[in-house]
Scaffold this motif. Structure first.
Motif, PDB file in Angstrom:
ATOM      1  N   UNK A 106      57.174  23.162   4.800  1.00  0.00           N
ATOM      2  CA  UNK A 106      57.057  23.132   3.342  1.00  0.00           C
ATOM      3  C   UNK A 106      58.400  22.777   2.702  1.00  0.00           C
ATOM      4  N   UNK A 107      59.470  23.332   3.244  1.00  0.00           N
ATOM      5  CA  UNK A 107      60.802  23.096   2.695  1.00  0.00           C
ATOM      6  C   UNK A 107      61.181  21.620   2.804  1.00  0.00           C
ATOM      7  N   UNK A 108      60.982  21.029   3.988  1.00  0.00           N
ATOM      8  CA  UNK A 108      61.388  19.617   4.153  1.00  0.00           C
ATOM      9  C   UNK A 108      60.457  18.692   3.382  1.00  0.00           C
ATOM     10  N   UNK A 109      59.195  19.062   3.260  1.00  0.00           N
ATOM     11  CA  UNK A 109      58.273  18.240   2.475  1.00  0.00           C
ATOM     12  C   UNK A 109      58.663  18.254   1.002  1.00  0.00           C
ATOM     13  N   UNK A 110      59.001  19.422   0.499  1.00  0.00           N
ATOM     14  CA  UNK A 110      59.410  19.516  -0.906  1.00  0.00           C
ATOM     15  C   UNK A 110      60.696  18.737  -1.155  1.00  0.00           C
ATOM     16  N   UNK A 111      61.633  18.782  -0.195  1.00  0.00           N
ATOM     17  CA  UNK A 111      62.870  18.015  -0.342  1.00  0.00           C
ATOM     18  C   UNK A 111      62.588  16.524  -0.322  1.00  0.00           C
ATOM     19  N   UNK A 132      50.342  18.289  16.182  1.00  0.00           N
ATOM     20  CA  UNK A 132      50.198  18.000  14.752  1.00  0.00           C
ATOM     21  C   UNK A 132      50.495  19.191  13.846  1.00  0.00           C
ATOM     22  N   UNK A 133      50.847  20.338  14.419  1.00  0.00           N
ATOM     23  CA  UNK A 133      51.020  21.534  13.594  1.00  0.00           C
ATOM     24  C   UNK A 133      52.086  21.335  12.507  1.00  0.00           C
ATOM     25  N   UNK A 134      53.148  20.567  12.811  1.00  0.00           N
ATOM     26  CA  UNK A 134      54.234  20.372  11.855  1.00  0.00           C
ATOM     27  C   UNK A 134      53.972  19.159  10.964  1.00  0.00           C
ATOM     28  N   UNK A 135      53.541  18.057  11.565  1.00  0.00           N
ATOM     29  CA  UNK A 135      53.295  16.850  10.777  1.00  0.00           C
ATOM     30  C   UNK A 135      52.124  17.029   9.815  1.00  0.00           C
ATOM     31  N   UNK A 136      51.100  17.772  10.237  1.00  0.00           N
ATOM     32  CA  UNK A 136      49.964  18.014   9.340  1.00  0.00           C
ATOM     33  C   UNK A 136      50.391  18.825   8.123  1.00  0.00           C
ATOM     34  N   UNK A 137      51.271  19.792   8.343  1.00  0.00           N
ATOM     35  CA  UNK A 137      51.742  20.631   7.229  1.00  0.00           C
ATOM     36  C   UNK A 137      52.558  19.777   6.247  1.00  0.00           C
ATOM     37  N   UNK A 138      53.383  18.892   6.778  1.00  0.00           N
ATOM     38  CA  UNK A 138      54.137  17.984   5.911  1.00  0.00           C
ATOM     39  C   UNK A 138      53.178  17.059   5.161  1.00  0.00           C
ATOM     40  N   UNK A 139      52.212  16.501   5.886  1.00  0.00           N
ATOM     41  CA  UNK A 139      51.257  15.573   5.275  1.00  0.00           C
ATOM     42  C   UNK A 139      50.423  16.242   4.192  1.00  0.00           C
ATOM     43  N   UNK A 140      50.234  17.563   4.289  1.00  0.00           N
ATOM     44  CA  UNK A 140      49.450  18.275   3.279  1.00  0.00           C
ATOM     45  C   UNK A 140      50.119  18.239   1.905  1.00  0.00           C
ATOM     46  N   UNK A 141      51.388  17.854   1.869  1.00  0.00           N
ATOM     47  CA  UNK A 141      52.111  17.701   0.603  1.00  0.00           C
ATOM     48  C   UNK A 141      51.983  16.286   0.054  1.00  0.00           C
ATOM     49  N   UNK A 142      51.139  15.455   0.665  1.00  0.00           N
ATOM     50  CA  UNK A 142      50.917  14.100   0.182  1.00  0.00           C
ATOM     51  C   UNK A 142      51.852  13.065   0.764  1.00  0.00           C
ATOM     52  N   UNK A 143      52.510  13.399   1.868  1.00  0.00           N
ATOM     53  CA  UNK A 143      53.453  12.490   2.508  1.00  0.00           C
ATOM     54  C   UNK A 143      52.840  11.856   3.750  1.00  0.00           C
ATOM     55  N   UNK A 144      53.251  10.633   4.042  1.00  0.00           N
ATOM     56  CA  UNK A 144      52.905   9.990   5.306  1.00  0.00           C
ATOM     57  C   UNK A 144      54.052  10.220   6.284  1.00  0.00           C
ATOM     58  N   UNK A 145      53.717  10.579   7.522  1.00  0.00           N
ATOM     59  CA  UNK A 145      54.731  10.849   8.537  1.00  0.00           C
ATOM     60  C   UNK A 145      54.673   9.777   9.617  1.00  0.00           C
ATOM     61  N   UNK A 146      55.832   9.154   9.894  1.00  0.00           N
ATOM     62  CA  UNK A 146      55.951   8.127  10.926  1.00  0.00           C
ATOM     63  C   UNK A 146      56.717   8.729  12.104  1.00  0.00           C
ATOM     64  N   UNK A 147      56.202   8.518  13.310  1.00  0.00           N
ATOM     65  CA  UNK A 147      56.833   9.052  14.512  1.00  0.00           C
ATOM     66  C   UNK A 147      57.448   7.926  15.343  1.00  0.00           C
ATOM     67  N   UNK A 148      58.450   8.246  16.165  1.00  0.00           N
ATOM     68  CA  UNK A 148      58.997   7.223  17.067  1.00  0.00           C
ATOM     69  C   UNK A 148      57.946   6.768  18.074  1.00  0.00           C
ATOM     70  N   UNK A 149      58.204   5.624  18.687  1.00  0.00           N
ATOM     71  CA  UNK A 149      57.350   5.202  19.787  1.00  0.00           C
ATOM     72  C   UNK A 149      57.430   6.239  20.904  1.00  0.00           C
TER      73      UNK A 149
END
Length: 230
Positions: A106-111, A132-149
């Motif tokens: 939540x903190x990094x998504x808000x930032x 997905x436990x961390x990326x899903x939580x970030x995405x719940x703030x309306x953000x798209x998350x890109x991961x390395x190959x």
């Protein structure tokens, strides 16, 4: 000033950074001889990592929940888990205590939102990137998350577990991670989340052009905001 609760030891290197940044932050904000009021419970990284690898998450949750309860009994007003990967059991820890848990995602998504980013890259342990436990939580703030190959996952794991958790900062490894960050930028990320607390020991904003969102720094800033709020 409220008392900041910390569950650390995952690794102790990152927990030491949390402690230092909290006290530097309080001194910067209040001046004088002021230091942060905090309570730290430090768990055995080897024990919880072995349980993680065996997928024995109920046991991980109980260890961290008991540490959290101990911090609460010691007078903490809220709790931080000083780790990214073990936020996998953050909900169970939060349910076991009666004080607020400041969730790192939540903190990094808000930032990210405050910086007007809509797409962010994430680097961390292979576990944090492949689940997905961390990326899903970030995405719940309306953000798209890109991961390395995926070919980079083992490289990042090696650098984190063989070097950074032991306090080893290697220039060649910094160059490898910077290259991965630049690939995320090329893939559309407007900023990159250093999604493992130890990565801030290696990569700083001066190393890359893309905005860097350091989990430890942001978590500490959120804790100070809460601790010093009227």
């Amino acid at each position: 000033m409220k008392t900041i609760g910390l569950v650390g030891g995952m690794s102790w290197e990152s927990s030491a950074v949390y402690y230092r940044l909290l006290n530097e932050g309080v001194e910067e904000r209040l001046g004088g001889l002021t230091s942060a009021k905090s309570v730290l419970a430090s768990v055995d990284f080897a024990e919880v990592t072995a349980l993680q690898q065996a997928e024995r998450w109920d046991e991980v949750a109980e260890i961290l929940a008991e540490a959290g309860r101990g911090v609460e009994r010691a007078g903490a007003d809220f709790l931080l888990l000083c780790t990214t990967a073990f936020h996998r059991v953050a909900d169970q820890v939060e349910a076991a205590i009666d004080i607020p848990l400041v969730h790192l995602a939540d903190v990094v998504a808000e930032a990210s939102t405050e910086q007007r980013l809509d797409t962010v890259g994430l680097i961390g342990t292979s576990f944090a990137m492949s689940r997905t436990f961390f990326t899903d939580r970030i995405a719940s703030h309306g953000l798209k998350v890109v991961l390395p190959e995926e070919r980079h996952f083992e490289t990042l794991n090696r650098i984190i577990y063989s070097e950074l958790v032991h306090g080893k900062v290697v220039d060649d490894s910094r160059r490898e991670v910077v290259q991965i960050v630049e690939e995320l930028w090329d893939a559309g990320a407007g900023g990159v989340i250093l999604g493992c607390t130890e990565l801030e020991l290696l990569v700083r904003q001066a190393d890359v052009e893309i905005p860097v969102l350091g989990c430890t720094t942001l978590h500490v800033q959120a804790a100070l905001d809460l601790a010093l709020a009227d």
